[in-house]
Structures are given as structure tokens and as C-alpha cells.
Design a protein around this motif. Sequence first.
Motif, short mmCIF file in Angstrom:
data_model
loop_
_atom_site.label_atom_id
_atom_site.label_comp_id
_atom_site.label_asym_id
_atom_site.label_seq_id
_atom_site.Cartn_x
_atom_site.Cartn_y
_atom_site.Cartn_z
N LEU A 214 6.41 38.70 5.75
CA LEU A 214 7.83 38.86 5.41
C LEU A 214 8.01 39.53 4.05
O LEU A 214 8.78 40.49 3.91
N GLU A 215 7.30 39.03 3.02
CA GLU A 215 7.46 39.56 1.68
C GLU A 215 6.87 40.96 1.54
O GLU A 215 7.23 41.69 0.61
N THR B 83 7.28 43.25 3.78
CA THR B 83 8.04 44.10 4.69
C THR B 83 9.36 44.49 4.04
O THR B 83 10.24 43.65 3.87
N ALA B 84 9.46 45.75 3.68
CA ALA B 84 10.68 46.25 3.05
C ALA B 84 11.75 46.54 4.10
O ALA B 84 11.47 46.64 5.29
N GLU B 85 12.97 46.68 3.64
CA GLU B 85 14.07 47.00 4.56
C GLU B 85 13.78 48.27 5.34
O GLU B 85 14.04 48.36 6.55
N ALA B 86 13.19 49.26 4.66
CA ALA B 86 12.86 50.52 5.33
C ALA B 86 11.83 50.31 6.43
O ALA B 86 11.86 51.00 7.46
N ASP B 87 10.91 49.38 6.20
CA ASP B 87 9.90 49.09 7.23
C ASP B 87 10.54 48.48 8.47
O ASP B 87 10.23 48.87 9.60
N ILE B 88 11.43 47.52 8.25
CA ILE B 88 12.14 46.89 9.37
C ILE B 88 12.93 47.93 10.15
O ILE B 88 12.92 47.96 11.39
N ASP B 89 13.64 48.79 9.44
CA ASP B 89 14.45 49.81 10.10
C ASP B 89 13.58 50.75 10.93
O ASP B 89 13.94 51.11 12.06
N ARG B 90 12.45 51.16 10.36
CA ARG B 90 11.56 52.10 11.06
C ARG B 90 11.00 51.48 12.33
O ARG B 90 11.02 52.10 13.40
N ILE B 91 10.51 50.24 12.23
CA ILE B 91 9.95 49.57 13.41
C ILE B 91 11.03 49.31 14.45
O ILE B 91 10.83 49.53 15.65
N TYR B 92 12.18 48.84 14.01
CA TYR B 92 13.28 48.57 14.93
C TYR B 92 13.72 49.83 15.66
O TYR B 92 13.90 49.83 16.89
N ASN B 93 13.88 50.92 14.93
CA ASN B 93 14.41 52.14 15.52
C ASN B 93 13.51 52.69 16.62
O ASN B 93 14.00 53.20 17.63
N VAL B 94 12.20 52.59 16.44
CA VAL B 94 11.28 53.12 17.45
C VAL B 94 11.00 52.08 18.53
O VAL B 94 11.19 52.34 19.73
N ASN B 95 10.55 50.91 18.14
CA ASN B 95 10.07 49.93 19.12
C ASN B 95 11.18 49.25 19.91
O ASN B 95 11.01 48.98 21.10
N ILE C 117 0.71 36.05 14.54
CA ILE C 117 -0.42 36.88 14.10
C ILE C 117 -0.20 37.22 12.63
O ILE C 117 0.89 37.63 12.24
N THR C 118 -1.22 37.04 11.84
CA THR C 118 -1.13 37.25 10.40
C THR C 118 -0.71 38.68 10.06
O THR C 118 -1.24 39.64 10.63
N ASP C 119 0.23 38.81 9.13
CA ASP C 119 0.65 40.10 8.58
C ASP C 119 1.20 41.07 9.62
O ASP C 119 0.96 42.28 9.55
N ARG C 120 1.94 40.55 10.58
CA ARG C 120 2.55 41.43 11.60
C ARG C 120 4.03 41.08 11.77
O ARG C 120 4.54 41.10 12.89
N PHE C 121 4.71 40.77 10.68
CA PHE C 121 6.08 40.29 10.76
C PHE C 121 7.00 41.26 11.51
O PHE C 121 7.66 40.88 12.49
N ALA C 122 7.06 42.50 11.08
CA ALA C 122 7.98 43.46 11.70
C ALA C 122 7.56 43.81 13.12
O ALA C 122 8.39 43.90 14.02
N TYR C 123 6.28 44.00 13.31
CA TYR C 123 5.78 44.34 14.64
C TYR C 123 6.04 43.21 15.63
O TYR C 123 6.50 43.44 16.75
#
Length: 254
Positions: free
Chosen positions: A95-96, A98-110, A145-151
Motif C-alpha cells: 500500500l505505502e 503504491t502511488a496514486e499514479a500507480d493505482i491509476d495505471r493499473i486500474y486503467n489497463v487491467n 501476495i506480498t507487495d502486489r497491492f495494486a495488481y
Amino acid sequence: MFSLKNKIAVITGGGSGIGKAISKLFAKQGATVHIIELNADAAQQTVDEIKADGGEAFAHTADISKQQQVLDVFQHIGSINILVNNAGIAHVGNLEGTAEADIDRIYNVNVKGAYNALYAAVPVMKGLGGGVILNMASIAAHIGITDRFAYSMSKGAIFAMSMSVARDYMGDNIRCNTISPARVHTPFVDGFIAKNYPGREDEIFDKLSKSQPIGRMGKPEEVAALALYLCSDEAGFITGCDYPIDGGFIKLNN
């Protein structure tokens, strides 16, 4: 068995890895395959390989996160009997991390990318009297799964969206299921390791391989075989289901 003759299949992210394996197998089984890819060269390479084997396939360049681009491609294709939502990207971080830009990028594609393809395909399938949708989820949709918050967020959304579509369009003869792979050895995995663990590639590959109780990563062709079954007429009694293909990861990692 498992013939896709006279079927029109649309596969997102069909230029490499699991999507490429699915595209080639579906074409081998008689489907006319339409690949939607951001990477035009990769899509064309898959199409060329399919045609060399006697199959029929077409490449379409589009950013699946852009709804109008997706709608335009589906309008160009016309009829569609099978949709495989396979395209996706990854992110490493809790969580910490994962930046807002990361969330947006993953959300927009996946997530939005899968939604865009569903939004374009379902009305067409309804008009044709039915169809089959297969969405690529992940073991990350079901366990921590460790370190896969956005995914994990994105694949959890894929699972939930799929169950909703399966329920809402059952009366329209549209089946919708998900596949949840564990780690599958693809060029994506190799690039992912090289980017995030430079200098430790062999160590990380071995660690990720052994995280499956069966002792190795999956093969794209193994996922493609399951996809073929779920999209074939032989699976006509199956909808609203998730199929882990994970080397025992979910149930046997104890």
C-alpha cells in the motif's frame, strides 16, 4: 472435441505470453482470431505465425484503456462469439509503495480495459443469441501476495466483474468465467524480474518457480488448453466459475 470452427474470437493482449498461446490454439481449433494489442509488431508476429500454420487471424492496434478505440475495433470486427480479456500489466509494491499514479495505471489497463472490451462485446453477443467470455484473473484475486497491492486490487475486480456479468447475462445465453493462474513463465515474467530485481534474475526466478508447490511455473500452453475448454461448446454448462491453474498454490501452500 473442443472445435471452434466458425467461431470468431477476440483476444486482448494476444501478442505475447498467455494471450499469444491462446490465440494460436484457438486458431488451430478453427476460430477466426482477432488480436487487440497496443504493440502492433507483436500482434502481427502472432498473426503471421497463425497464418503460417494455416489459421485465420487479424491484428488490431488499440489502447484498451481508451473506450472509443475499443468500440471502434469491435465495430470493425462485427460479429463476435468469444471474448478473452487477457491484456494486463503488473506492479510491485505494498500500500505505502503504491502511488496514486500507480493505482491509476493499473486500474486503467487491467480493470477499465476489461470493462471496455466487455462493454463493446456484450451487446454484439446478445444480438447474435449468445457468446462466451473468459476473463484472466489471478491467484492474487483470492489470496494475499506480498507487495502486489495494486495488481491484487485489479484482479479482484476482474473476478467480481465476471461474476456480475455471468449473473446478469445468463438469460442472454452468454457464459462468463475466469481463469486464475499462478506464475506462468512468459517473456512478461522475464522482463518483470529483470526490471524489479536487476542482478538477481536467477535467484528470483528460482524462488518464484518454487513458490508453486508443484515446483515450477506454468506454461502459457497449459493456460491456453484450459481457456480452450472453457470457451468451447463442451463447457456449455459452466458459467460464473473461476478456475485456478496454479500448481497447487492456493490449496497446497501450507
